[in-house]
Motif scaffolding. Sequence first.
Motif, PDB file in Angstrom:
ATOM      1  N   ASP A 117       0.816  -1.212   0.000  1.00  0.00           N
ATOM      2  CA  ASP A 117       0.000   0.000   0.000  1.00  0.00           C
ATOM      3  C   ASP A 117       0.856   1.272   0.000  1.00  0.00           C
ATOM      4  N   TYR A 118       2.079   1.171   0.458  1.00  0.00           N
ATOM      5  CA  TYR A 118       2.929   2.354   0.567  1.00  0.00           C
ATOM      6  C   TYR A 118       3.573   2.729  -0.767  1.00  0.00           C
ATOM      7  N   GLY A 119       3.528   1.834  -1.735  1.00  0.00           N
ATOM      8  CA  GLY A 119       4.026   2.151  -3.071  1.00  0.00           C
ATOM      9  C   GLY A 119       5.515   2.348  -3.164  1.00  0.00           C
ATOM     10  N   PHE A 120       6.288   1.634  -2.331  1.00  0.00           N
ATOM     11  CA  PHE A 120       7.736   1.827  -2.343  1.00  0.00           C
ATOM     12  C   PHE A 120       8.354   1.557  -3.714  1.00  0.00           C
ATOM     13  N   GLY A 121       7.757   0.639  -4.471  1.00  0.00           N
ATOM     14  CA  GLY A 121       8.294   0.334  -5.789  1.00  0.00           C
ATOM     15  C   GLY A 121       8.201   1.500  -6.746  1.00  0.00           C
ATOM     16  N   ALA A 122       7.223   2.377  -6.528  1.00  0.00           N
ATOM     17  CA  ALA A 122       7.038   3.537  -7.400  1.00  0.00           C
ATOM     18  C   ALA A 122       7.649   4.807  -6.821  1.00  0.00           C
ATOM     19  N   ASN A 123       7.558   4.978  -5.494  1.00  0.00           N
ATOM     20  CA  ASN A 123       8.016   6.244  -4.902  1.00  0.00           C
ATOM     21  C   ASN A 123       9.355   6.145  -4.170  1.00  0.00           C
ATOM     22  N   ALA A 124       9.893   4.927  -4.031  1.00  0.00           N
ATOM     23  CA  ALA A 124      11.201   4.702  -3.398  1.00  0.00           C
ATOM     24  C   ALA A 124      11.288   5.293  -1.993  1.00  0.00           C
ATOM     25  N   GLY A 125      10.123   5.399  -1.319  1.00  0.00           N
ATOM     26  CA  GLY A 125      10.106   5.929   0.041  1.00  0.00           C
ATOM     27  C   GLY A 125       9.967   7.430   0.129  1.00  0.00           C
ATOM     28  N   TYR A 126       9.922   8.115  -1.027  1.00  0.00           N
ATOM     29  CA  TYR A 126       9.759   9.559  -1.042  1.00  0.00           C
ATOM     30  C   TYR A 126       8.287   9.933  -0.844  1.00  0.00           C
ATOM     31  N   PRO A 127       8.012  11.194  -0.519  1.00  0.00           N
ATOM     32  CA  PRO A 127       6.631  11.638  -0.401  1.00  0.00           C
ATOM     33  C   PRO A 127       5.859  11.448  -1.705  1.00  0.00           C
ATOM     34  N   SER A 128       4.654  10.958  -1.582  1.00  0.00           N
ATOM     35  CA  SER A 128       3.731  10.852  -2.710  1.00  0.00           C
ATOM     36  C   SER A 128       2.332  10.722  -2.127  1.00  0.00           C
ATOM     37  N   PRO A 129       1.283  11.021  -2.894  1.00  0.00           N
ATOM     38  CA  PRO A 129      -0.074  10.870  -2.367  1.00  0.00           C
ATOM     39  C   PRO A 129      -0.379   9.449  -1.892  1.00  0.00           C
ATOM     40  N   VAL A 130       0.077   8.439  -2.637  1.00  0.00           N
ATOM     41  CA  VAL A 130      -0.152   7.044  -2.236  1.00  0.00           C
ATOM     42  C   VAL A 130       0.548   6.752  -0.915  1.00  0.00           C
ATOM     43  N   HIS A 131       1.775   7.203  -0.794  1.00  0.00           N
ATOM     44  CA  HIS A 131       2.556   6.985   0.419  1.00  0.00           C
ATOM     45  C   HIS A 131       1.878   7.653   1.614  1.00  0.00           C
ATOM     46  N   LYS A 132       1.452   8.895   1.452  1.00  0.00           N
ATOM     47  CA  LYS A 132       0.824   9.633   2.543  1.00  0.00           C
ATOM     48  C   LYS A 132      -0.490   8.974   2.957  1.00  0.00           C
ATOM     49  N   ALA A 133      -1.272   8.506   1.982  1.00  0.00           N
ATOM     50  CA  ALA A 133      -2.547   7.862   2.304  1.00  0.00           C
ATOM     51  C   ALA A 133      -2.319   6.581   3.119  1.00  0.00           C
TER      52      ALA A 133
END
Length: 237
Positions: free
Chosen positions: A172-188
């Motif tokens: 759910d955190y989307g690490f594969g796409a955002n690499a741990g950086y801020p993103s809407p998916v990560h924040k949600a």
Amino acid sequence: MPYEPPTHRVERSLRATTGAKIVAGVDEVGRGAWAGPVTVCAAVTGLRRPPEGLTDSKLLTPKRRDELALVLEEWVTAYALGDASPEEIDELGMTAALRLAAVRALDGLPVRPDAVILDGKHDYLGSPWTVRTVIKGDQSCVAVAAASVIAKVRRDAMMAELGTGAGEDYADYGFGANAGYPSPVHKAALEERGPTPYHRLSWAYLDALPRWRHLKKVRLSAEAAALESGGQLGFDF
């Protein structure tokens, strides 16, 4: 848009002014992430002509970065990577964690460099290293550009694999796409599930998450924490 290819100008200058024979380019990735380590690559390239298309990793598409990293890993004279974990970042602060990761990378090289070209304007490495800082060195210096590409590709791959082991599910955190950086998916995902064991718990993003704010770690140096909190609530990659 077109860009000027990197050169060996700074390396030649260091050789001429300091007598250095082995010069390493150093770059980091992960400084602004909410999760995962900060990763530093140290690369030694000599004065050979670089592979076509080499530049700052942020200017390359993911596909081109992956392709170029494979070429660079064979082309460079030597390279090594060093990480500082989220726990070390929380305990030490980002500046000290960057130095720790950089020293680990430099110590991993087969031969100790005589001088280091460091991307950016701040020398977070310091004594006893001979350091030349270069703003946008990842675009203008061959060794730093090579380090930036290798570091980015290696850390992105590492982040894509986080949380996929037995008993872990952090898709759910989307690490594969955002690499741990801020993103809407990560924040949600953070708002819903809170931080994972891979998150930095001393960072300001937790201030915006009332359910999880109690997990925030406070370092002894409030001044250092304040200096490093800038930009952590943003969503810039």
